[in-house]
Design an enzyme around this catalytic site. Structure first.
Site, mmCIF file in Angstrom:
data_model
loop_
_atom_site.group_PDB
_atom_site.id
_atom_site.type_symbol
_atom_site.label_atom_id
_atom_site.label_comp_id
_atom_site.label_asym_id
_atom_site.label_seq_id
_atom_site.Cartn_x
_atom_site.Cartn_y
_atom_site.Cartn_z
ATOM 1 N N ARG A 18 0.812 -1.223 0.000
ATOM 2 C CA ARG A 18 0.000 0.000 0.000
ATOM 3 C C ARG A 18 0.845 1.272 0.000
ATOM 4 N NH1 ARG A 18 -4.183 -1.127 4.630
ATOM 5 N NH2 ARG A 18 -2.626 -2.689 5.180
ATOM 6 N N LYS A 25 8.429 -1.368 2.936
ATOM 7 C CA LYS A 25 7.702 -0.398 3.767
ATOM 8 C C LYS A 25 8.507 0.103 4.951
ATOM 9 C CE LYS A 25 4.274 -1.804 6.496
ATOM 10 N NZ LYS A 25 2.906 -2.196 6.922
ATOM 11 N N GLN A 77 12.072 -14.980 7.066
ATOM 12 C CA GLN A 77 10.815 -15.731 7.045
ATOM 13 C C GLN A 77 10.492 -15.941 5.571
ATOM 14 O OE1 GLN A 77 7.220 -13.581 7.934
ATOM 15 N NE2 GLN A 77 6.146 -15.403 8.645
ATOM 16 N N ALA A 365 29.490 40.306 -1.204
ATOM 17 C CA ALA A 365 28.271 39.796 -1.837
ATOM 18 C C ALA A 365 28.581 39.185 -3.197
ATOM 19 C CB ALA A 365 27.271 40.930 -1.996
HETATM 20 C C1 UD1 Z 1 -1.450 -7.133 14.189
HETATM 21 C C2 UD1 Z 1 -2.059 -7.989 15.298
HETATM 22 C C3 UD1 Z 1 -3.263 -7.295 15.901
HETATM 23 C C4 UD1 Z 1 -2.853 -5.932 16.405
HETATM 24 C C5 UD1 Z 1 -2.165 -5.111 15.296
HETATM 25 C C6 UD1 Z 1 -1.580 -3.850 15.836
HETATM 26 C C7 UD1 Z 1 -1.626 -10.308 14.660
HETATM 27 C C8 UD1 Z 1 -2.185 -11.538 14.057
HETATM 28 N N1 UD1 Z 1 -2.434 -9.262 14.727
HETATM 29 O O1 UD1 Z 1 -2.413 -7.047 13.150
HETATM 30 O O2 UD1 Z 1 -3.779 -8.053 16.989
HETATM 31 O O3 UD1 Z 1 -3.987 -5.231 16.882
HETATM 32 O O4 UD1 Z 1 -1.103 -5.856 14.705
HETATM 33 O O5 UD1 Z 1 -1.048 -3.065 14.824
HETATM 34 O O6 UD1 Z 1 -0.506 -10.303 15.097
HETATM 35 N N2 UD1 Z 1 4.637 -9.871 9.726
HETATM 36 C C9 UD1 Z 1 5.655 -10.687 9.342
HETATM 37 N N3 UD1 Z 1 5.375 -11.917 8.859
HETATM 38 C C10 UD1 Z 1 4.109 -12.360 8.757
HETATM 39 C C11 UD1 Z 1 3.059 -11.517 9.143
HETATM 40 C C12 UD1 Z 1 3.356 -10.276 9.634
HETATM 41 O O7 UD1 Z 1 6.832 -10.309 9.430
HETATM 42 O O8 UD1 Z 1 3.942 -13.522 8.325
HETATM 43 C C13 UD1 Z 1 4.958 -8.542 10.256
HETATM 44 C C14 UD1 Z 1 4.494 -7.433 9.350
HETATM 45 O O9 UD1 Z 1 5.543 -7.029 8.503
HETATM 46 C C15 UD1 Z 1 4.159 -6.320 10.333
HETATM 47 C C16 UD1 Z 1 3.748 -7.077 11.584
HETATM 48 O O10 UD1 Z 1 4.259 -8.366 11.460
HETATM 49 O O11 UD1 Z 1 5.288 -5.537 10.639
HETATM 50 C C17 UD1 Z 1 2.237 -7.080 11.801
HETATM 51 O O12 UD1 Z 1 1.611 -7.754 10.765
HETATM 52 P P1 UD1 Z 1 0.262 -7.213 10.130
HETATM 53 O O13 UD1 Z 1 -0.166 -8.143 9.055
HETATM 54 O O14 UD1 Z 1 0.390 -5.791 9.796
HETATM 55 O O15 UD1 Z 1 -0.750 -7.407 11.360
HETATM 56 P P2 UD1 Z 1 -2.074 -6.599 11.653
HETATM 57 O O16 UD1 Z 1 -3.145 -7.100 10.793
HETATM 58 O O17 UD1 Z 1 -1.803 -5.150 11.621
#
Ligand code: UD1
Ligand code: CA
Length: 448
Positions: A18, A25, A77, A365
């Site tokens: 996004r 990001k 990962q 100047a």
């Molecule tokens: C997550 C939380 C949610 C919380 C919110 C706060 C989970 C499942 N949910 O949701 O409870 O309220 O953050 O902002 O944890 N990432 C990885 N690998 C993955 C998935 C995610 O590295 O497989 C990293 C992403 O880059 C990011 C972070 O983990 O930095 C959070 O992941 P994101 O998918 O943004 O979680 P939210 O839906 O925001």
């Protein structure tokens, strides 16, 4: 508690589509520093080791981490299967057996060290899992903290919430602390039977509860949880960061006449009693000593400003500008990679690049150091107390002796010894009455 060891795991494997950017990001900047580096700084202040979990843009992140967290270990990962899965990418680091494990997200740059320390304090008191929550009127998108009889029993992601649960305004901020001795067992017990089919880190709350372990929720400000998903949110975080820093600067003795128009970098240093006028921008690497004046509309980057200096209005200090005590760089002047020694004056419409301006020298100047021939840069040395007449070009490499004078409008191509007077311009010729003759001749020609 200081004796407890700590591992901070920063999750930064998100795609971040996004942002509409080729840059991962978490490498987008707040105050001139990648947001993940802000998180790493907070982690550092909590103490202990740092593990960085990367995926998308791994090479770029690894390279960037060299500068913002050189001691951090990176883990890849391979597939983005959820936050618990991401934490387990750092299994090797967790298995080393730290007392405290902190998990934070690389896209929440306003995280405060205080929240981390509070979470660690709860672990020290015996909690197995600590969740840092925040309250909001607009909880959509966040995991909700589900409580029973006042105790936290689970975290439910938006997509798995009932209508009643969706109304809960106490949310998961993302930062979680886990007791090291339970960490791997809790993480390995996480499944993916949910609406998104992901391994959710917040699920360890319910798992720990069912094992009779202590789970605690603490509350921090919303800013701690502000996650950046697009450039509008990036700007919001920047605004909050700037507000915090302006306030800290003012409380430390710096006068900001219109604070909302002054922009700092993550590493800007300003001494007490310095006055900063409206609309000033600090890029990275600027140090301003005490008692200086930075006048309106100045742009500084990689520059050092000594005590009692006067800069601007409309001055541009570029990397390597080094202003000695009580020197002056005035309106519409640009200084790059140059030492301006104490008390020297560079006051109007001047470019000084790759140079030394000796103590007390006066640069008239419109003076230009001609430092570049399209291929290489050359040095200009101006001695102490020299006087450079207005609108002079100093063609580098060149040296202007101490105490010497350069006549206005000169193009100086040969070195000027100490105390000499140098003219580098055509001698003026004045012809009496020729002006009138010319005018009359033109008037007759015009009538034909
Ligand atoms: C997550 C939380 C949610 C919380 C919110 C706060 C989970 C499942 N949910 O949701 O409870 O309220 O953050 O902002 O944890 N990432 C990885 N690998 C993955 C998935 C995610 O590295 O497989 C990293 C992403 O880059 C990011 C972070 O983990 O930095 C959070 O992941 P994101 O998918 O943004 O979680 P939210 O839906 O925001
Ligand atoms: Ca997020």
């Amino acid at each position: 508690m200081t004796k407890r060891t700590c591992l901070s795991i920063i999750l930064a494997a998100g795609e971040g589509t996004r942002m509409k950017s080729a840059l991962p990001k978490v490498l987008h900047k707040i105050a001139g520093l990648p947001m993940v580096a802000h998180v790493a700084r907070a982690a550092e202040s909590a103490g202990g080791e740092i593990a960085l979990v990367i995926g998308h843009g791994a090479d770029q992140l690894r390279a960037a981490a060299q500068s913002f967290a050189p001691d951090a270990k990176t883990f890849v990962q391979e597939k983005r299967l959820g936050t618990a899965h991401a934490v387990l990418a750092a299994r090797e680091a967790i298995a080393k057996g730290h007392d405290d494990i902190l998990v934070m997200f690389g896209d929440t740059p306003l995280l405060e060290p205080d929240a981390l320390l509070q979470a660690r304090a709860e672990l020290a008191k015996g909690a197995a899992v600590v969740v840092v929550g925040f309250r909001t009127d607009e909880p959509a998108g966040y995991g909700r903290l589900i409580k029973e009889n006042g105790a936290l029993v689970a975290i439910r992601e938006e997509k798995d919430c009932s209508e009643a649960e969706k109304k809960i305004g106490f949310c998961n901020g993302g930062l979680m602390a886990i007791a090291g001795e339970h960490a791997l067992a809790l993480l390995d017990a996480v499944g993916n039977a949910n609406a998104k089919g992901e391994f959710y880190l917040p699920d360890i709350v319910g798992i720990a509860r069912r094992q009779g372990l202590q789970v605690v929720a603490i509350e921090a400000s919303f800013e701690n949880a502000l996650g950046i998903n697009n450039r509008a949110e990036l700007a919001e975080a920047e605004a909050i960061w700037q507000r915090r820093r302006r306030r800290a600067m003012m409380l430390a003795g710096v006068t900001l006449i219109a604070p909302e128009t002054v922009f700092f970098s993550h590493d800007t240093e300003v001494g007490a009693e310095t006055i900063i006028e409206p609309s000033v921008f600090f890029g990275p690497g600027v140090k301003v000593a005490a008692g200086a004046k930075i006048h309106a509309f100045s742009h500084l980057e990689g520059a050092t400003v000594g005590e009692g200096c006067d800069v601007g209005p409309f001055a541009r200090l570029r990397p390597g500008a080094d202003l000695g005590e009580k020197s002056k760089v005035g309106n519409f002047c640009e200084v790059k990679k140059a030492i301006i020694e104490p008390g020297a004056k560079v006051n109007h419409l001047t470019y000084i690049g790759d140079a030394r301006v000796g103590a007390g020298a006066n640069i008239g100047a419109g003076t230009i150091t001609c430092n570049y021939d399209g291929y290489s840069k050359f040095f200009t040395d101006i001695g102490a107390g020299a006087f450079i007449g207005s609108n002079s070009s100093l063609v580098a490499p060149i040296s202007i002796g101490a105490g010497s004078y350069v006549a206005s409008g000169s193009v100086i191509t040969e070195n000027v010894p100490d105390d000499a007077l140098a003219f580098g311009r055509a001698r003026q010729r004045t012809m009496p009455d020729k002006g009138r003759e010319l005018r009359e001749r033109r008037a007759v020609a015009g009538k034909k």
